[in-house]
Design a protein around this motif. Structure first.
Motif: not given
Length: 366
Positions: A267-269, A278-287, A303-308
């Motif tokens: 949920d945090g991720l 919302q802040q105008g960063f490019p799509d996929g910046t989180w990747r 790590l958020a977004g991994r298996d657990q």
């Protein structure tokens, strides 16, 4: 009789053991040993494996705490046990030769649970993790104190940096100061100049610093781990750079606000992903880099977004680290109703900015 903090931790594990039908636990995972005893359990600096195990035995009713230690480490481990983390019940020491194993003479009678997989024993790692991922009051005290000291040493060093310093010299000072406060420097990253935009993890080099400088550290003491990142710049930031950095602080705030008891780590991720947009960063910046996750007894345990994708418990620790275009923001925070509470804050000599009710570090103009 008033329970000691170790009494409480043993009781919590005992309740879990009873629920799972075992009358003994063998603790050999470094993070659980750190949670249980609050001491440095390893020999090599930054090592992940403890040099001893702890057996908790309820077969006679009250728990017996048995420290299972190689002979050559027994006296040191006994001397390192903290006087403020004492067990009021029965404790004993079982030693074995360096050529053997803590498991060689394990009494296999009864039902034994462990936090590492062993043939013939019941693996209860996830159940034990649920217990120890909640910081007890003494853990929170230790983490707050450590975070304050590491923040102070990083900011103090950063405030005296000039272009005559090399990245390695800064890293050496940070590591040295961390050791002087009885900390283990687990991560010491220093980078500057154009490489700020190329490297997510700038390993320090023997080159003079220039332009924008980052100091990012992870330090362990008494088992808990803190992470602190600060930026300074010798060149004035352009308006769009100020906006970019503030945008990352807003992303972090969204992630912290979503880190409440009962939420999933994911949920945090997801809140961070939406805030990036919302802040105008490019799509996929989180990747482009992991965004942080569960912390407390490791720089990042999950790590958020991994298996657990664990459920966040009240009193657990998260450390989110959104990043983009040569900037990263980072803070350890305690999961609480209404959003995670930052454990640290910028010192009085460091510029700061209020974001979603939290004081967050700004970029220092050197």
């Amino acid at each position: 009789m008033t329970e000691t903090c170790l009494d409480v931790r043993v009781r919590l594990l005992g309740e879990m053991a009873l629920q799972n039908g075992v009358d003994r636990l063998v603790i050999s995972d470094s993070l659980t040993v750190s949670w249980l005893l609050g001491i440095r359990s390893n020999v090599r600096l930054g090592a992940d494996q403890p040099c001893f195990s702890v057996e908790l035995d309820w077969r006679s009713g009250d728990c017996v705490v048995n420290y299972v230690i190689p002979r050559h480490e027994a006296d040191r481990v006994r001397a390192s046990l903290r006087t403020d983390v004492k067990y009021s019940g029965c404790s004993r020491y079982s030693v074995y030769e360096w050529s053997g194993s803590a498991w060689d003479d394990l009494d296999s009678s009864g039902s034994v649970g462990t936090d590492v997989r062993r043939d013939g024993l019941r693996f209860l790692g996830p159940q034990i993790e649920d217990v120890r991922r909640v910081l007890q009051p003494e853990h929170r005290r230790d983490l707050r104190a450590l975070t304050a000291e590491v923040t102070n040493l990083v900011e103090t060093i950063a405030l005296r940096v000039t272009p005559s310093f090399t990245e390695l010299e800064i890293a050496a000072q940070v590591a040295s100061e961390a050791l002087l406060v009885d900390g283990e420097p687990l991560v010491v990253l220093v980078g500057s100049g154009r490489d700020q935009f190329r490297f997510k993890h700038p390993v320090p080099r023997a080159v003079p610093v220039c332009g924008r400088v980052v100091i990012s550290v992870g330090v362990r003491r008494h088992g808990v781990v803190t992470s602190v990142t600060r930026y300074l710049t010798f060149d004035p930031l352009a308006p769009h750079e100020h906006q970019l950095y503030r945008g990352l602080l807003e992303v972090e705030a969204a992630m912290l606000n979503a880190s409440v008891p009962g939420a999933r780590l994911s949920d945090g991720l997801e809140a961070g992903k939406a805030a990036y947009r919302q802040q105008g960063f490019p799509d996929g910046t989180w990747r482009e880099h992991h965004q942080g996750g569960l912390a407390g007894f490791a720089p990042r345990e999950i790590l958020a977004g991994r298996d657990q994708d664990p459920i966040l418990l009240d009193g657990a620790v998260v450390a989110w680290n959104p990043s983009a275009a040569g900037f990263k923001v980072e803070e350890v925070a305690l999961v609480r109703d209404g959003g995670a509470q930052a454990i640290g804050a910028p010192g009085p000599n460091w510029p700061s900015v209020a974001v979603a009710g939290r004081q967050r570090p700004a970029v220092l103009q050197a």
